[in-house]
Design a protein around this motif. Structure first.
Motif, PDB file in Angstrom:
ATOM      1  N   GLN A 195       0.827  -1.200   0.000  1.00 32.26           N
ATOM      2  CA  GLN A 195       0.000   0.000   0.000  1.00 32.26           C
ATOM      3  C   GLN A 195       0.863   1.253   0.000  1.00 32.26           C
ATOM      4  OE1 GLN A 195      -3.418   0.056  -0.343  1.00 32.26           O
ATOM      5  NE2 GLN A 195      -2.935   2.192  -0.747  1.00 32.26           N
ATOM      6  N   PHE A 240      -5.009   5.915   1.623  1.00 29.35           N
ATOM      7  CA  PHE A 240      -3.785   5.564   0.901  1.00 29.35           C
ATOM      8  C   PHE A 240      -2.727   4.865   1.758  1.00 29.35           C
ATOM      9  CE2 PHE A 240      -5.371   9.405  -1.403  1.00 29.35           C
ATOM     10  CZ  PHE A 240      -5.753   8.739  -2.561  1.00 29.35           C
ATOM     11  N   SER A 269       0.665   4.132  -2.873  1.00 28.26           N
ATOM     12  CA  SER A 269       0.337   5.522  -2.573  1.00 28.26           C
ATOM     13  C   SER A 269       1.377   6.496  -3.098  1.00 28.26           C
ATOM     14  CB  SER A 269       0.172   5.706  -1.064  1.00 28.26           C
ATOM     15  OG  SER A 269       1.408   5.496  -0.400  1.00 28.26           O
ATOM     16  N   ARG A 310      -3.282   0.885  -7.899  1.00 29.32           N
ATOM     17  CA  ARG A 310      -3.641   1.911  -6.914  1.00 29.32           C
ATOM     18  C   ARG A 310      -3.850   1.312  -5.528  1.00 29.32           C
ATOM     19  NH1 ARG A 310      -8.145   4.417 -10.883  1.00 29.32           N
ATOM     20  NH2 ARG A 310      -8.387   2.171 -11.222  1.00 29.32           N
ATOM     21  N   CYS A 340       3.507  11.073   1.871  1.00 30.49           N
ATOM     22  CA  CYS A 340       3.250  10.957   0.429  1.00 30.49           C
ATOM     23  C   CYS A 340       4.068  11.984  -0.345  1.00 30.49           C
ATOM     24  CB  CYS A 340       1.765  11.162   0.152  1.00 30.49           C
ATOM     25  SG  CYS A 340       1.314  11.149  -1.587  1.00 30.49           S
ATOM     26  N   GLN A 400      -8.140  11.825  -3.985  1.00 34.25           N
ATOM     27  CA  GLN A 400      -7.308  11.473  -5.137  1.00 34.25           C
ATOM     28  C   GLN A 400      -6.653  12.723  -5.721  1.00 34.25           C
ATOM     29  OE1 GLN A 400      -6.637   8.376  -6.161  1.00 34.25           O
ATOM     30  NE2 GLN A 400      -5.232   9.180  -7.705  1.00 34.25           N
ATOM     31  N   ARG A 403      -3.847  13.792  -3.454  1.00 35.31           N
ATOM     32  CA  ARG A 403      -2.672  12.939  -3.641  1.00 35.31           C
ATOM     33  C   ARG A 403      -1.873  13.364  -4.872  1.00 35.31           C
ATOM     34  NH1 ARG A 403      -2.920   6.966  -6.036  1.00 35.31           N
ATOM     35  NH2 ARG A 403      -0.822   6.254  -5.638  1.00 35.31           N
TER      36      ARG A 403
END
Length: 324
Positions: A79, A310, A83, A122, A317, A271, A274
């Motif tokens: 994961q 995420f 991400s 994803r 991130c 989304q 991100r």
């Protein structure tokens, strides 16, 4: 050229020139570069030999894999790796020889020669191979395929019947492409379209055609709502008013894909957040500024929601995406 980046003349990669103790490392790097960042575990690394050959079919990328001597091989796309990926894809594994197992979202697909299954980069997934094998693997941009097959994300780790016309046609087509000179130009684009058509047919469920107009209308609804993602107080009543629809009909459209208007709205906002956090051009903006721009009114709530979606915090991130 160093020996750990040996590319075969037909366009690909082989571990052949590498010292046995460097093959897994070299293979991990090469496959991660071609697809998405992944981790490899090989039970018998000293005996491991593998190669891959590439063909580009327009927006699609086709890779033929040959792998032997590994004993048991496990591929993990975590994961965290999902991400921080810069691009999102569907990966379609078409088993040519040997066997493998595909796992995602709690589902497991066991692949025999002639069968195929798909994963979504994803989200996390695992692949297991317990013997020598050959595979044809397609890499498809997720956003483009979602428009063509709106329910694609629900089909992950679901095997396609190898006796179906779509599976037989796809196996034969991909095997033929791998054995022939690399297609170019219009031929490559046409072959890519044909492969996507076969794959879409193989993933189709009997109930997909019950309300095709509703599916198309939902895609249109989403397109009209996306410019309003930043509006902090946007609710179902507001969405319905923007679209000149009743709230109950709007709920009905989203229920067809197992969602709701508000759930979709927050997923879209996350989304977008991100993507902005991974964009180097947005590095000068604070995380709170980005969150508020996308309709969040509380930084802590945004951070919790982002991590739940995420698997990493917004700051992690952004930090991971900035690494070379």
């Amino acid at each position: 050229m160093s020996d750990d980046h040996f590319f075969a003349p037909i366009g690909g990669y082989s571990t052949g020139p590498l010292a046995p103790d460097r093959r897994v490392e070299g293979w991990t790097r090469a496959v991660s570069d071609r697809f998405v960042e992944s981790s490899f575990c090989v039970r018998e690394p000293e005996q491991f030999v593998a190669s891959m050959r590439h063909h580009d079919l327009g927006a699609l990328a086709l890779t033929h894999f040959d792998s032997s001597g590994h004993g048991v091989k496990r591929v993990l796309h975590s994961q965290r790796q999902a991400s921080t990926a810069r691009e999102d894809f569907y990966i379609v594994c078409v088993q040519l020889t040997g066997t493998s197992t595909v796992e995602q979202d709690g589902r497991i697909a066991e692949l025999q020669p002639g069968s195929l299954a798909m994963v979504d980069t994803r989200r996390s997934y695992e692949l297991h191979m317990a013997c020598d094998y050959r595979q044809a693997v397609l890499r498809i941009p997720a956003q483009a395929f979602d428009r063509r097959a709106p329910h694609a994300a629900e089909r992950v780790a679901t095997p396609v019947d190898p006796a179906s016309v779509a599976a037989l046609g796809l196996c034969q087509t991909l095997s033929a492409i791998g054995a022939a000179p690399a297609p170019r130009g219009a031929e490559a684009l046409d072959l890519g379209d044909a492969v996507l058509a076969l794959l879409s047919a193989g993933l189709r469920r009997p109930d997909d055609d019950i309300a095709p107009d509703a599916a198309r209308r939902l895609q249109r609804v989403k397109a009209l709502l996306r410019p309003h993602l930043h509006e902090p107080h946007l609710g179902v009543e507001d969405m319905a008013k923007l679209l000149a629809l009743s709230p109950s009909y709007l709920h009905l459209l989203f229920r067809g894909e197992g969602s709701s208007p508000m759930r979709w709205l927050w997923q879209e906002r996350l989304q977008c957040a991100r993507e902005l956090l991974r964009d180097a051009r947005q590095a000068g903006r604070s995380i709170t500024e980005i969150a508020f721009e996308l309709g969040f009114s509380d930084a802590a709530h945004f951070s919790r929601s982002f991590r739940a979606r995420f698997g990493v915090t917004p700051s992690a991130c952004r930090r991971d995406a900035a690494r070379p």
